[in-house]
Scaffold this motif. Structure first.
Motif, mmCIF file in Angstrom:
data_model
loop_
_atom_site.group_PDB
_atom_site.id
_atom_site.type_symbol
_atom_site.label_atom_id
_atom_site.label_comp_id
_atom_site.label_asym_id
_atom_site.label_seq_id
_atom_site.Cartn_x
_atom_site.Cartn_y
_atom_site.Cartn_z
ATOM 1 N N SER A 21 16.645 6.644 22.229
ATOM 2 C CA SER A 21 17.250 5.366 23.034
ATOM 3 C C SER A 21 17.355 5.806 24.426
ATOM 4 O O SER A 21 17.887 7.039 24.909
ATOM 5 C CB SER A 21 18.557 4.972 22.362
ATOM 6 N N GLY A 22 17.215 5.048 25.434
ATOM 7 C CA GLY A 22 17.297 5.175 26.826
ATOM 8 C C GLY A 22 16.017 5.924 27.585
ATOM 9 O O GLY A 22 16.193 6.246 28.537
ATOM 10 N N SER A 23 15.060 6.101 26.794
ATOM 11 C CA SER A 23 13.881 6.435 27.412
ATOM 12 C C SER A 23 13.117 5.601 28.386
ATOM 13 O O SER A 23 12.363 6.055 29.182
ATOM 14 C CB SER A 23 12.696 7.150 26.239
ATOM 15 N N GLY A 24 13.477 4.328 28.254
ATOM 16 C CA GLY A 24 12.736 3.230 29.301
ATOM 17 C C GLY A 24 11.719 2.244 28.463
ATOM 18 O O GLY A 24 11.220 1.761 29.003
ATOM 19 N N LYS A 25 11.799 2.467 27.000
ATOM 20 C CA LYS A 25 10.758 1.578 26.548
ATOM 21 C C LYS A 25 10.828 0.017 26.695
ATOM 22 O O LYS A 25 9.796 -0.608 26.756
ATOM 23 C CB LYS A 25 10.828 1.912 24.934
ATOM 24 N N THR A 26 12.046 -0.284 26.719
ATOM 25 C CA THR A 26 12.306 -1.669 26.988
ATOM 26 C C THR A 26 11.786 -2.204 28.776
ATOM 27 O O THR A 26 10.930 -3.253 28.742
ATOM 28 C CB THR A 26 13.823 -2.149 26.968
ATOM 29 N N THR A 27 12.153 -1.440 29.545
ATOM 30 C CA THR A 27 11.542 -1.622 30.916
ATOM 31 C C THR A 27 9.926 -1.509 30.816
ATOM 32 O O THR A 27 9.314 -2.406 31.538
ATOM 33 C CB THR A 27 12.124 -0.549 31.778
ATOM 34 N N VAL A 28 9.386 -0.614 30.218
ATOM 35 C CA VAL A 28 7.989 -0.377 30.141
ATOM 36 C C VAL A 28 7.505 -1.555 29.608
ATOM 37 O O VAL A 28 6.327 -2.294 29.967
ATOM 38 C CB VAL A 28 7.559 0.945 29.305
ATOM 39 N N THR A 29 8.145 -1.948 28.521
ATOM 40 C CA THR A 29 7.440 -3.154 27.452
ATOM 41 C C THR A 29 7.596 -4.283 28.507
ATOM 42 O O THR A 29 6.468 -5.096 28.464
ATOM 43 C CB THR A 29 8.526 -3.390 26.286
ATOM 44 N N LEU A 30 8.575 -4.730 29.064
ATOM 45 C CA LEU A 30 8.924 -5.770 29.797
ATOM 46 C C LEU A 30 7.804 -5.796 31.218
ATOM 47 O O LEU A 30 7.095 -6.932 31.184
ATOM 48 C CB LEU A 30 10.196 -6.149 30.277
ATOM 49 N N GLY A 31 7.717 -4.867 31.679
ATOM 50 C CA GLY A 31 6.736 -4.753 32.754
ATOM 51 C C GLY A 31 5.406 -4.690 32.382
ATOM 52 O O GLY A 31 4.555 -5.523 33.147
ATOM 53 N N LEU A 32 4.910 -4.281 31.353
ATOM 54 C CA LEU A 32 3.574 -4.557 30.942
ATOM 55 C C LEU A 32 3.498 -5.815 30.517
ATOM 56 O O LEU A 32 2.326 -6.402 30.734
ATOM 57 C CB LEU A 32 3.298 -3.442 29.575
ATOM 58 N N LEU A 92 -2.972 -10.446 23.253
ATOM 59 C CA LEU A 92 -2.568 -9.276 23.090
ATOM 60 C C LEU A 92 -1.358 -9.445 22.621
ATOM 61 O O LEU A 92 -0.308 -10.039 22.841
ATOM 62 C CB LEU A 92 -2.724 -8.560 24.689
ATOM 63 N N SER A 93 -1.049 -8.453 21.513
ATOM 64 C CA SER A 93 0.163 -8.244 20.925
ATOM 65 C C SER A 93 1.044 -7.091 21.525
ATOM 66 O O SER A 93 0.262 -5.820 21.368
ATOM 67 C CB SER A 93 0.180 -8.223 19.200
ATOM 68 N N VAL A 94 2.069 -7.021 21.892
ATOM 69 C CA VAL A 94 2.947 -6.019 22.264
ATOM 70 C C VAL A 94 4.176 -5.730 21.528
ATOM 71 O O VAL A 94 5.062 -6.791 21.318
ATOM 72 C CB VAL A 94 3.199 -6.159 23.914
ATOM 73 N N ILE A 95 4.030 -4.579 20.814
ATOM 74 C CA ILE A 95 5.232 -4.498 19.826
ATOM 75 C C ILE A 95 6.171 -3.365 20.356
ATOM 76 O O ILE A 95 6.005 -2.126 20.594
ATOM 77 C CB ILE A 95 4.840 -4.097 18.340
ATOM 78 N N GLU A 96 7.604 -3.690 20.559
ATOM 79 C CA GLU A 96 8.649 -2.768 21.197
ATOM 80 C C GLU A 96 9.071 -2.107 20.032
ATOM 81 O O GLU A 96 9.777 -3.066 19.243
ATOM 82 C CB GLU A 96 9.539 -3.636 22.273
ATOM 83 N N GLY A 97 9.325 -0.599 20.322
ATOM 84 C CA GLY A 97 9.874 -0.146 19.314
ATOM 85 C C GLY A 97 11.690 -0.053 19.158
ATOM 86 O O GLY A 97 12.147 -1.001 20.120
ATOM 87 N N VAL A 98 12.385 0.387 18.513
ATOM 88 C CA VAL A 98 13.601 0.448 18.379
ATOM 89 C C VAL A 98 14.175 1.971 18.191
ATOM 90 O O VAL A 98 13.498 2.686 17.627
ATOM 91 C CB VAL A 98 14.165 -0.217 17.038
ATOM 92 N N MET A 99 15.007 2.299 19.046
ATOM 93 C CA MET A 99 15.571 3.663 19.299
ATOM 94 C C MET A 99 14.351 4.552 19.481
ATOM 95 O O MET A 99 13.353 4.221 20.351
ATOM 96 C CB MET A 99 16.407 4.170 17.881
#
Length: 540
Positions: A21-32, A92-99
């Motif tokens: 958590s906090g690695s930046g995956k949400t920011t990367v997901t939204l940006g992509l 394209l499907s983008v699946i954002e992970g959890v934690m």
């Protein structure tokens, strides 16, 4: 049940996972997502696990309703088919992970983790690594993630919070040399990419467009620093999938197994080494000619109607559709899209209304569903809407089926004390006071067992769900209370919620796909109420 698709299904896709958590995956997901949407692709977003806020972000950046994939609350075969059905018309499907990638419900298993969902959907993983104050050690982290679970295919890496472009080149060289996978992009340290705290009423800000500058900034940086073409090639090379076989009798009768993780259940994707989608099938990366529309949330439509087993105990086409009123606005917006779709599949017609807009219960309603959200942020507005509160009281007194969870549960109490200490009068149906507190009151998966026959379950029936709230419910001593559930989580079991007649309310956000008959039971109660109301009018 729809006819099973015999052919392999092409679904360009990838999972965005973090090391924690906090690695930046949400920011990367939204940006992509925004970067690909700006290029004209139809991007379908998904969120692993029980989350409502990130899917709202996804919907805002793509213009399409995002959906949840949960391998603990639902079966593996349901998840696979739901993914295939809802991604059918996407580029394209983008699946954002959890934690973190391997974090889930169990300490030594993949249950409920991003990794389990990556395996169930046979998706390549884009790993986001926070490399602050790190050099070659970043390669050790990636190598460990590669080796922990051989079934998980980490296809590429994006490094986040780099100190400079030179720092990026250094960690890229280290990772690629040690791990044999490409580092395809990076993000610098940038306070402009910080997403606000999750519990402070973010969805209204999304609806007002206040986070658009953040979304655009993330997309700009990722479009500049990421090899989008290569990422699309990785997504297009994901193995073709096939719809799982017809659900067995246990699934039709009971929903997913409550004793084994989804990854161990039958219905794994059917994949071939030789039949993979052609990367040329994706549209070229060219700027879109128009802005992407912003979606306010999942529509009241029914992809899940193709998945839920048919109830053979009732006619296939109901002559009358009971109407379930859905409270839906900035205060009440925590709904799994497939919960609403499964209610429709069970025979209901859904009618959305907005308490924040001064609306009351729709007059045609035969039942009410008040979901979670942020009622504490709008408590004064809700308290001032007598049309809504009086309507809920009258409906409850008349025996109309009423189901509420979390934020909806709070509104059924006699009062709601907000974060500032102000007390607001609520519906008063439940003999308790809802009080916000500074510390989080509950977080985690729940398996609930009905203590009595109730709106969703027979006594002993079970559902799976999730709790996340900062409020507590203080019941008034001496007042009658019948608990709805025995709620089991990581910390043990305890009685929870409230039932009285056709009223059912609790903190747990339940997933109806964890026990398919629950949707039908609620719809049946609404139909019975509708018929009783009709007979009463005829007697007048």
């Amino acid at each position: 049940m729809k006819d099973r698709e015999p052919l392999l299904q092409t679904r360009p896709r990838f999972v965005v996972a973090g090391t924690g958590s906090g690695s930046g995956k949400t920011t990367v997901t939204l940006g992509l997502m925004r970067a690909f949407a700006r290029c004209g692709l139809k991007v379908q977003g998904y969120k692993c696990g029980p989350d409502y806020i990130d899917p709202a972000y996804h919907s805002a950046v793509t213009g399409r309703s995002s959906r949840n994939l949960d391998s603990w609350m639902t079966s593996g075969s349901y998840l696979q088919e739901y993914f295939l059905t809802t991604s059918e018309d996407a580029d394209l499907s983008v699946i954002e992970g959890v934690m973190g990638l391997y974090d889930g419900k169990e300490d030594i298993a993949l249950t409920g983790s991003t990794a389990e969902i990556a395996i169930l959907t046979d998706s390549p993983v884009l790993l986001v690594v926070d490399v602050r104050s790190m050099g070659r050690s970043a390669a050790a982290i990636v190598l460990g993630f590669q080796q922990l679970e051989p079934q998980v295919r980490i296809a590429a890496v994006i490094v986040n919070r780099c100190g400079s472009e030179g720092h990026y080149r250094m960690v890229r060289a280290a990772i690629e040399a040690a791990c044999g996978i490409p580092v395809i992009g990076w993000l610098p340290r940038d306070s402009g990419l910080d997403i606000p705290e999750r519990h402070l009423g973010l969805l209204p800000a999304v609806e007002r467009g206040e986070l658009e500058p953040l979304f655009e900034h993330a997309a700009d940086l990722l479009a500049e620093g990421t090899d989008l073409e290569r990422l699309l090639e990785l997504a297009a090379a994901a193995p073709a999938l096939q719809y799982p076989p017809e659900p067995d009798a246990v699934l039709q009768a009971q929903g997913p197994s409550l004793s084994s993780p989804g990854i161990l259940e039958p219905g794994m994707p059917v994949v071939t080494e030789t039949e993979t989608p052609d990367s040329g099938s994706l549209p070229a990366l060219e700027p879109a000619s128009q802005e992407q529309p912003v979606s306010a949330g999942p529509p009241l439509s029914s992809p899940a109607a193709r998945i839920m087993p048919a109830d053979t105990s009732r006619p296939a086409h109901r002559p009358v559709q009971p109407v379930i009123a859905i409270a839906r606005d900035a205060a009440f917006n925590f709904y799994y899209a497939d919960n609403l779709e499964l209610l429709e599949r069970a025979g209901a017609r859904l009618a959305a209304f907005s308490p924040l807009s001064g609306e009351g219960i729709p007059p045609e309603a035969d039942g009410i569903y008040i979901g979670g959200g942020f009622p504490e942020e709008f408590a004064a507005v809700i308290a001032a809407n007598s049309l809504f509160l009086d309507g809920v009281r009258a409906a409850a007194a008349d025996g109309m089926p009423l189901y509420a969870e979390c934020g909806g549960y709070m509104v059924l109490a006699r009062s709601l004390t907000d974060r500032s200490g102000a007390v607001h009068k609520m519906a008063g149906i439940i003999p308790a006071h809802s009080i916000m507190q500074e510390r989080r009151a509950a977080l985690g998966y729940r398996e609930v067992t009905a203590l009595h026959d109730c709106l969703l379950l027979k006594q002993g029936g079970r559902l799976r769900g999730h709790e996340f709230h900062y409020s507590g419910m203080s019941y008034i001593p001496g007042e009658d209370r019948i608990y709805a559930y025995e709620s089991k989580g990581r910390g043990g079991s305890q009685p929870e919620g409230y039932i009285s007649g056709n009223i059912m309310a609790a903190y747990a956000h339940i997933h109806l796909a964890s026990h398919f008959p629950a949707a039908g039971r609620m719809v049946e109660a609404c139909l019975t109420y509708r018929e009783q109301k009709k007979q009463a009018k005829q007697r007048l």
